[in-house]
Design a protein around this motif. Structure first.
Motif, PDB file in Angstrom:
ATOM      1  N   VAL A 165       0.852  -1.184   0.000  1.00 47.52           N
ATOM      2  CA  VAL A 165       0.000   0.000   0.000  1.00 47.52           C
ATOM      3  C   VAL A 165       0.891   1.240   0.000  1.00 47.52           C
ATOM      4  CG1 VAL A 165      -1.738   1.281   1.285  1.00 47.52           C
ATOM      5  CG2 VAL A 165      -1.856  -1.205   1.156  1.00 47.52           C
ATOM      6  N   PRO A 215       4.378   2.785  11.445  1.00 46.93           N
ATOM      7  CA  PRO A 215       3.122   2.065  11.661  1.00 46.93           C
ATOM      8  C   PRO A 215       2.245   2.146  10.421  1.00 46.93           C
ATOM      9  CG  PRO A 215       3.080   4.174  12.778  1.00 46.93           C
ATOM     10  CD  PRO A 215       4.434   4.043  12.175  1.00 46.93           C
ATOM     11  N   GLN A 216       1.248   1.296  10.390  1.00 48.52           N
ATOM     12  CA  GLN A 216       0.267   1.307   9.314  1.00 48.52           C
ATOM     13  C   GLN A 216       0.889   1.101   7.939  1.00 48.52           C
ATOM     14  OE1 GLN A 216      -3.244   1.577  10.168  1.00 48.52           O
ATOM     15  NE2 GLN A 216      -2.146   0.983  11.988  1.00 48.52           N
ATOM     16  N   TYR A 262       1.249  -1.930   5.213  1.00 50.30           N
ATOM     17  CA  TYR A 262       0.811  -3.292   4.946  1.00 50.30           C
ATOM     18  C   TYR A 262       0.861  -3.604   3.472  1.00 50.30           C
ATOM     19  CZ  TYR A 262      -2.849  -0.109   6.498  1.00 50.30           C
ATOM     20  OH  TYR A 262      -3.552   1.001   6.825  1.00 50.30           O
ATOM     21  N   GLY A 318      -6.105  -9.736   2.093  1.00 49.18           N
ATOM     22  CA  GLY A 318      -6.625  -8.458   1.603  1.00 49.18           C
ATOM     23  C   GLY A 318      -6.464  -8.248   0.111  1.00 49.18           C
ATOM     24  N   GLY A 353      -8.200 -13.173   4.009  1.00 49.17           N
ATOM     25  CA  GLY A 353      -7.954 -12.726   5.370  1.00 49.17           C
ATOM     26  C   GLY A 353      -7.563 -11.266   5.314  1.00 49.17           C
ATOM     27  N   PRO A 354      -7.245 -10.671   6.462  1.00 44.01           N
ATOM     28  CA  PRO A 354      -6.964  -9.238   6.465  1.00 44.01           C
ATOM     29  C   PRO A 354      -5.648  -8.879   5.764  1.00 44.01           C
ATOM     30  CG  PRO A 354      -6.627 -10.168   8.644  1.00 44.01           C
ATOM     31  CD  PRO A 354      -7.215 -11.259   7.812  1.00 44.01           C
ATOM     32  N   LEU A 355      -5.517  -7.594   5.469  1.00 41.20           N
ATOM     33  CA  LEU A 355      -4.274  -7.034   4.941  1.00 41.20           C
ATOM     34  C   LEU A 355      -3.098  -7.572   5.756  1.00 41.20           C
ATOM     35  CD1 LEU A 355      -5.427  -3.310   4.849  1.00 41.20           C
ATOM     36  CD2 LEU A 355      -4.813  -4.657   2.848  1.00 41.20           C
ATOM     37  N   TRP A 396      -1.175  -5.657   9.091  1.00 35.79           N
ATOM     38  CA  TRP A 396      -2.077  -4.691   9.697  1.00 35.79           C
ATOM     39  C   TRP A 396      -2.185  -4.889  11.209  1.00 35.79           C
ATOM     40  CZ3 TRP A 396      -7.884  -5.431  10.253  1.00 35.79           C
ATOM     41  CH2 TRP A 396      -8.474  -4.277  10.794  1.00 35.79           C
ATOM     42  N   ARG A 397      -2.401  -6.139  11.623  1.00 35.37           N
ATOM     43  CA  ARG A 397      -2.540  -6.368  13.060  1.00 35.37           C
ATOM     44  C   ARG A 397      -1.998  -7.747  13.449  1.00 35.37           C
ATOM     45  NH1 ARG A 397      -8.324  -5.155  14.380  1.00 35.37           N
ATOM     46  NH2 ARG A 397      -7.877  -6.308  16.269  1.00 35.37           N
ATOM     47  N   ASP A 434      -3.047 -10.079  15.438  1.00 34.77           N
ATOM     48  CA  ASP A 434      -3.910 -11.242  15.621  1.00 34.77           C
ATOM     49  C   ASP A 434      -4.552 -11.729  14.320  1.00 34.77           C
ATOM     50  OD1 ASP A 434      -5.438  -9.038  15.284  1.00 34.77           O
ATOM     51  OD2 ASP A 434      -6.741  -9.356  17.021  1.00 34.77           O
ATOM     52  N   ALA A 435      -4.022 -11.285  13.194  1.00 34.57           N
ATOM     53  CA  ALA A 435      -4.599 -11.720  11.921  1.00 34.57           C
ATOM     54  C   ALA A 435      -4.395 -13.217  11.725  1.00 34.57           C
ATOM     55  CB  ALA A 435      -3.944 -10.965  10.769  1.00 34.57           C
ATOM     56  N   SER A 436      -5.392 -13.879  11.129  1.00 34.73           N
ATOM     57  CA  SER A 436      -5.186 -15.283  10.773  1.00 34.73           C
ATOM     58  C   SER A 436      -5.694 -15.495   9.350  1.00 34.73           C
ATOM     59  CB  SER A 436      -5.909 -16.201  11.757  1.00 34.73           C
ATOM     60  OG  SER A 436      -7.300 -15.995  11.663  1.00 34.73           O
ATOM     61  N   SER A 461      -6.668   1.911  -2.143  1.00 30.36           N
ATOM     62  CA  SER A 461      -5.890   1.339  -1.048  1.00 30.36           C
ATOM     63  C   SER A 461      -5.311   2.426  -0.137  1.00 30.36           C
ATOM     64  CB  SER A 461      -4.788   0.436  -1.603  1.00 30.36           C
ATOM     65  OG  SER A 461      -3.997   1.137  -2.533  1.00 30.36           O
ATOM     66  N   ARG A 492      -5.959   2.954   3.830  1.00 31.64           N
ATOM     67  CA  ARG A 492      -4.898   3.173   4.814  1.00 31.64           C
ATOM     68  C   ARG A 492      -5.224   4.390   5.696  1.00 31.64           C
ATOM     69  NH1 ARG A 492       1.322   3.750   3.196  1.00 31.64           N
ATOM     70  NH2 ARG A 492       0.382   5.321   1.857  1.00 31.64           N
ATOM     71  N   THR A 498      -5.548   4.083   9.612  1.00 30.98           N
ATOM     72  CA  THR A 498      -4.672   4.883  10.480  1.00 30.98           C
ATOM     73  C   THR A 498      -5.505   5.621  11.532  1.00 30.98           C
ATOM     74  OG1 THR A 498      -3.077   5.112   8.701  1.00 30.98           O
ATOM     75  CG2 THR A 498      -2.896   6.690  10.505  1.00 30.98           C
ATOM     76  N   LEU A 500     -13.168  -6.847   0.385  1.00 27.97           N
ATOM     77  CA  LEU A 500     -12.073  -7.276  -0.495  1.00 27.97           C
ATOM     78  C   LEU A 500     -10.755  -7.367   0.266  1.00 27.97           C
ATOM     79  CD1 LEU A 500     -11.361  -7.769  -3.593  1.00 27.97           C
ATOM     80  CD2 LEU A 500     -10.548  -5.416  -3.563  1.00 27.97           C
ATOM     81  N   ALA A 501     -10.540  -6.412   1.170  1.00 29.34           N
ATOM     82  CA  ALA A 501      -9.270  -6.365   1.899  1.00 29.34           C
ATOM     83  C   ALA A 501      -9.294  -7.254   3.145  1.00 29.34           C
ATOM     84  CB  ALA A 501      -8.932  -4.922   2.282  1.00 29.34           C
ATOM     85  N   GLY A 502     -10.375  -8.005   3.314  1.00 29.91           N
ATOM     86  CA  GLY A 502     -10.440  -8.936   4.442  1.00 29.91           C
ATOM     87  C   GLY A 502     -10.549  -8.245   5.780  1.00 29.91           C
ATOM     88  N   LEU A 503     -11.151  -7.047   5.783  1.00 30.00           N
ATOM     89  CA  LEU A 503     -11.187  -6.257   7.012  1.00 30.00           C
ATOM     90  C   LEU A 503     -12.520  -6.360   7.733  1.00 30.00           C
ATOM     91  CD1 LEU A 503      -9.569  -3.017   5.587  1.00 30.00           C
ATOM     92  CD2 LEU A 503      -8.449  -4.802   6.914  1.00 30.00           C
ATOM     93  N   TRP A 529     -12.947  -7.718  11.121  1.00 28.29           N
ATOM     94  CA  TRP A 529     -12.087  -7.139  12.150  1.00 28.29           C
ATOM     95  C   TRP A 529     -12.489  -5.721  12.530  1.00 28.29           C
ATOM     96  CZ3 TRP A 529      -8.347 -10.557  13.815  1.00 28.29           C
ATOM     97  CH2 TRP A 529      -8.155 -11.694  13.006  1.00 28.29           C
TER      98      TRP A 529
END
Lengths: 412, 109
Positions: free
Chosen positions: A236, A281-282, A284, A307, A327-329, A332-333, A335-337, B63, B67, B71, B99-102, B105
């Protein structure tokens, strides 16, 4: 005598003339207006902006005289640039400085000359702004002041053109440097060659949105004992930061593949690395990773997504299906699985992976539905890895908003 | 300010909740602006318990826009706030979250 007319520092003066790149340049209205103004204000038939070259005097603008240049030797402007003040000849045929000059004694019969040197900010006289008459005459202090002001205007115009030219060439230079750096960085983020895997046809395509900014998309093909692992991703952001993240992602994935991890474990491992390792930070990446194992009569594929847009399977008979559950980006965090999805590819089946830049370029802004791409894949007349790469490439418009990458794996 | 800004961000405080509404197109051009504006609103509104980001009027997001939202989410959570996104089902933001799997969460409503 020519040598008498050479100012000291002639080599530097000629270098200054070259620097302004004015010799033999096309006519320019700004200078023509100044000579017309000089002739009118001083009531003289002829006015010239002259530039004194090595062995000629070239006229940038000539009002009232249909001549482009003269030899340097008889030219009065060559005498004028020896001064740092206006050079005035009121009655040339009796003036000891000029009476033998062929322009004065000859057919031209020049009698009056008033020239003001065109002096650069660093003190070199490039030429003159002058007025000429065939009658002897006097010139007032006001007229000398007017001519001096107009000469300053000429010099301002020359400085302006030089500054513009310098800015343009500097910008071009910076752009070239940026392109070289971006290309070098980019090539370190993509495999130099794609390994040959018996039984598979693998084709990759990559398009950057801008030549001087390194792209954030990447792909890799890593040969394994059973076949290969293929990965496509998008860091990103853009530029050097995204490139640094891309480098981390690419080499971490390679390490984890060589350690024998499964796709979901690789994404989890990379997720931890990015979450813990980047000091910004941030940050991904999105990633699609597929482990391809060759089996009798085809290949077994296991896919994990972080993601990232779904890969598409194009079956030999011309139907398409999405593969994977995202799954998530990645990064990013903590605890992602991630989960894995499996599919079997038979002979003639093709796995198509791409980045969101490709999705956006083909399906339009705001597209998250990949139906336009699936339609292209069904309609293509050449359903091979190369044919599909060409079809998708052809559908990308030339003016990309984002980088676009494709990775296509065909089972032979 | 340009006459037709790409994004407009307004905020109001309702009880212990700060509601921030984002209107327009979220991409790289406005990423920093969005983050700074939301952060500024959090600071300006003193102690609050919740941040509610209304993205129902976001017409486009890429994207970099994601972000920006993540953030804001991250910073507010770090300050101990509960963060909720108000999205339109099948709207651009909700689709990109999926799409981003968010979506599993993030708290959306």
């Amino acid at each position: 005598m020519l040598n008498d007319l050479r100012p000291s520092f002639e080599a530097q003066r000629l270098a200054a003339v070259q620097r302004y790149a004015v010799l033999d340049s096309p006519p320019d209205g700004a200078f023509d207006r100044i000579t017309a103004l000089a002739a009118r204000l001083l009531d003289a038939p002829i006015s010239i902006v002259s530039i004194v070259d090595t062995d000629r005097i070239w006229f940038k603008s000539h009002h009232g005289l249909d001549v482009e240049e003269i030899n340097r030797e008889p030219g009065l402007c060559a005498s004028a640039i020896l001064q740092n003040a206006p050079w005035i000849v009121n009655h040339a045929s009796v003036d000891p400085r000029t009476l033998a000059n062929p322009l004065v004694a000859g057919e031209m019969g020049l009698q009056f000359y008033a020239g003001v040197p065109l002096t650069t900010h660093d003190g070199f006289n490039l030429g003159t702004l002058c007025v000429i008459d065939s009658q002897p005459r006097q010139i007032s202090a006001d007229d000398v002041a007017t001519l001096t002001d107009l000469a300053t205007l000429v010099m301002d115009e020359l400085e302006l053109r030089l500054a513009a030219r310098t800015a343009i060439s500097l910008e071009a230079e910076l752009r070239r440097t940026a392109e070289v750096v971006a290309a070098a960085l980019q090539s370190s983020l993509l495999p130099a060659t794609i390994p040959i895997v018996n039984g598979l046809s693998i084709v990759a395509r990559y398009h950057v949105a801008s030549d001087d900014v390194v792209g954030g998309d990447f792909y890799d093909v890593i040969a394994t004992d059973a076949g290969c692992t293929v990965v496509i991703g998008d860091a990103v952001g853009k530029g050097v930061k995204a490139a640094a993240l891309t480098g981390i992602a690419r080499w971490t994935v390679r390490t984890l593949v060589h350690a024998g991890l499964a796709p979901a474990e690789i994404l989890s491992g990379l997720n931890s690395v990015i979450v813990n390792a980047t000091d910004t930070p941030q940050q991904y990446v999105t990633l699609a990773l597929a482990d391809v194992r060759l089996e009798d009569g085809g290949a077994d594929v296991r896919v994990a997504l972080g993601g990232h847009p779904h890969p598409i399977i194009v079956r030999a008979e011309g139907v398409t299906e999405n593969l994977g559950k995202t799954g998530p980006l990645v990064g990013w965090r903590n605890d992602a699985s991630y989960s894995e999805s499996a599919a079997h590819l038979g002979p003639g089946d093709i796995l198509v992976m791409f980045t969101d830049g490709t999705l956006e370029a083909i399906a339009g802004r705001n597209a998250t539905d990949n139906a336009p791409i699936r339609r292209l894949l069904v309609e293509t007349s050449n359903r091979t890895a190369d044919g599909i790469a060409d079809t998708l490439d052809g559908a990308l418009h030339s003016d990309l908003d984002d980088d676009a990458a494709l990775l296509i794996i065909g089972v032979q | 300010m340009s006459p037709d800004p790409q994004v407009e961000i307004t905020s109001k405080r309702v009880g212990d909740c700060l509601e921030v509404k984002i209107v327009g197109e979220l991409d790289l051009n406005v990423e920093v602006e969005v983050i700074n504006t939301v952060e500024g609103a959090l600071v300006a509104n003193g102690p609050i318990a919740q941040l509610r980001l209304d993205v129902t009027a976001v017409r486009f997001i890429d994207s970099s826009g994601i972000r920006a939202l993540l953030t804001c989410h991250h910073k507010a959570q770090a300050d101990g706030l509960d963060v909720t996104f108000l999205t339109t089902p099948n709207g651009p933001v909700q689709r990109l979250f999926t799409l981003a799997g968010l979506d599993e969460w993030l708290v959306t409503s």
